[in-house]
Enzyme design. Sequence first.
Site, PDB file in Angstrom:
ATOM      1  N   ASP A 225       6.005   3.869  -3.196  1.00 49.73           N
ATOM      2  CA  ASP A 225       6.030   3.413  -1.732  1.00 49.73           C
ATOM      3  C   ASP A 225       6.639   2.299  -1.526  1.00 49.73           C
ATOM      4  O   ASP A 225       6.519   1.145  -2.200  1.00 49.73           O
ATOM      5  CB  ASP A 225       4.543   3.201  -1.285  1.00 49.73           C
ATOM      6  CG  ASP A 225       4.491   2.810   0.112  1.00 49.73           C
ATOM      7  OD1 ASP A 225       4.037   3.810   0.865  1.00 49.73           O
ATOM      8  OD2 ASP A 225       4.421   1.702   0.370  1.00 49.73           O
TER       9      ASP A 225
ATOM     10  N   TYR B 253      10.128  -4.466   3.045  1.00 49.83           N
ATOM     11  CA  TYR B 253       9.771  -5.022   1.762  1.00 49.83           C
ATOM     12  C   TYR B 253      11.085  -5.696   1.190  1.00 49.83           C
ATOM     13  O   TYR B 253      10.768  -6.330   0.316  1.00 49.83           O
ATOM     14  CB  TYR B 253       9.140  -3.796   0.874  1.00 49.83           C
ATOM     15  CG  TYR B 253       7.823  -3.184   1.544  1.00 49.83           C
ATOM     16  CD1 TYR B 253       7.188  -4.049   2.376  1.00 49.83           C
ATOM     17  CD2 TYR B 253       7.315  -2.241   0.711  1.00 49.83           C
ATOM     18  CE1 TYR B 253       6.267  -2.993   2.938  1.00 49.83           C
ATOM     19  CE2 TYR B 253       6.143  -1.512   1.319  1.00 49.83           C
ATOM     20  CZ  TYR B 253       5.514  -2.191   2.338  1.00 49.83           C
ATOM     21  OH  TYR B 253       4.389  -1.550   2.838  1.00 49.83           O
TER      22      TYR B 253
ATOM     23  N   LYS C  88       9.932   3.386   4.839  1.00 48.76           N
ATOM     24  CA  LYS C  88       9.278   3.214   6.286  1.00 48.76           C
ATOM     25  C   LYS C  88      10.296   2.777   7.387  1.00 48.76           C
ATOM     26  O   LYS C  88      11.178   1.672   6.990  1.00 48.76           O
ATOM     27  CB  LYS C  88       8.061   2.161   6.311  1.00 48.76           C
ATOM     28  CG  LYS C  88       7.137   2.769   5.265  1.00 48.76           C
ATOM     29  CD  LYS C  88       5.998   1.749   5.259  1.00 48.76           C
ATOM     30  CE  LYS C  88       4.997   2.217   4.267  1.00 48.76           C
ATOM     31  NZ  LYS C  88       5.387   1.567   2.731  1.00 48.76           N
TER      32      LYS C  88
ATOM     33  N   HIS D 220       6.283   2.251  10.473  1.00 45.49           N
ATOM     34  CA  HIS D 220       5.672   1.307   9.890  1.00 45.49           C
ATOM     35  C   HIS D 220       4.692   0.608  10.682  1.00 45.49           C
ATOM     36  O   HIS D 220       3.452   0.465  10.261  1.00 45.49           O
ATOM     37  CB  HIS D 220       6.681   0.230   9.330  1.00 45.49           C
ATOM     38  CG  HIS D 220       6.219  -0.469   8.188  1.00 45.49           C
ATOM     39  ND1 HIS D 220       7.115  -1.196   7.332  1.00 45.49           N
ATOM     40  CD2 HIS D 220       4.980  -0.758   7.824  1.00 45.49           C
ATOM     41  CE1 HIS D 220       6.193  -1.872   6.458  1.00 45.49           C
ATOM     42  NE2 HIS D 220       5.266  -1.784   6.627  1.00 45.49           N
TER      43      HIS D 220
END
Length: 319
Positions: free
Chosen positions: A53, A58, A88, A121
């Site tokens: 994931d 990120y 996402k 997201h």
Amino acid sequence: MAKVPSVTLSSCGDDIQTMPVIGMGTSSYPRADPETAKAAILEAIRAGYRHFDTAAAYGSEKDLGEAIAEALRLQLIKSRDELFITTKLWASFAEKDLVLPSIKASLSNLQVEYIDMYIIHWPFKLGKEVRTMPVERDLVQPLDIKSVWEAMEECKKLGLARGIGVSNFTSSMLEELLSFAETPPAVNQLEMNPAWQLKKLRDFCKAKGIHVTAYSPLGAARTKWGDDRVLGSDIIEEIAQAKGKSTAQISLRWVYEQGVSIVTKSYNKERMRQNLDIFDFCLTEEELEKMSHLPQRKGVTFASLLGPHDIVLEVDAEL
């Protein structure tokens, strides 16, 4: 190597898609250096993780892409198809014309031709100039769910995403989405753990055929924004001692027994393997009953990140 069960996702149109019920998260703060992240992902593949994931926000997509390429070179996996990759769409790009460029950027970062699960997201649109949080009110805008979802569906039609889903969506947002979606969301990724059980929203998702994936299943312990309300629970500790398991394993098993899949993150080699070792025992009715009465508190609210704006508080109240 651990064998992880898979769940069949029912909202993928004509496609039958299966997803490993435990995924390795790649979000860290401060962000791990690329070599550390890559080494941890390779170790996770060796341990048996097949679901990873990530997210544009990120900053870990490139690290994951490098690790996948290395895993193929080392023959830890024979094909990219052995992996399930979730990424996402970030909130600053949550508008119709930016979805396709965003998924293409993610595909480039990941060095893959398709994403298994592409997720919206956040349930807001953020201004592109957002660099720090909290933010001014006018930088948080309502998400145009219909137009953004149409673009997500286009990603699926083009074969760039095998499945599409959402994260942090409330029941009212899901109702709106389901009223026009050609392809319903396959998953709703939510903060969930024994200290934030979300039963009402989980029941809603189940009734609508939307699979729930839990993030922060251990209360985001050992992070800047988390605490020990899960791993430090006396009740969970008591159950763990009786079963010869860790509090983390009891907590992850509880999430799994709710019919929910899990994204858990550890770059520690031993804990990484322990997090997969939850399929050789069950919780008793008495243990489940005890855990159902744990004090409930959400770990992270959008208001704590973005500021106490009306639009934000409205979503927080439903999550």
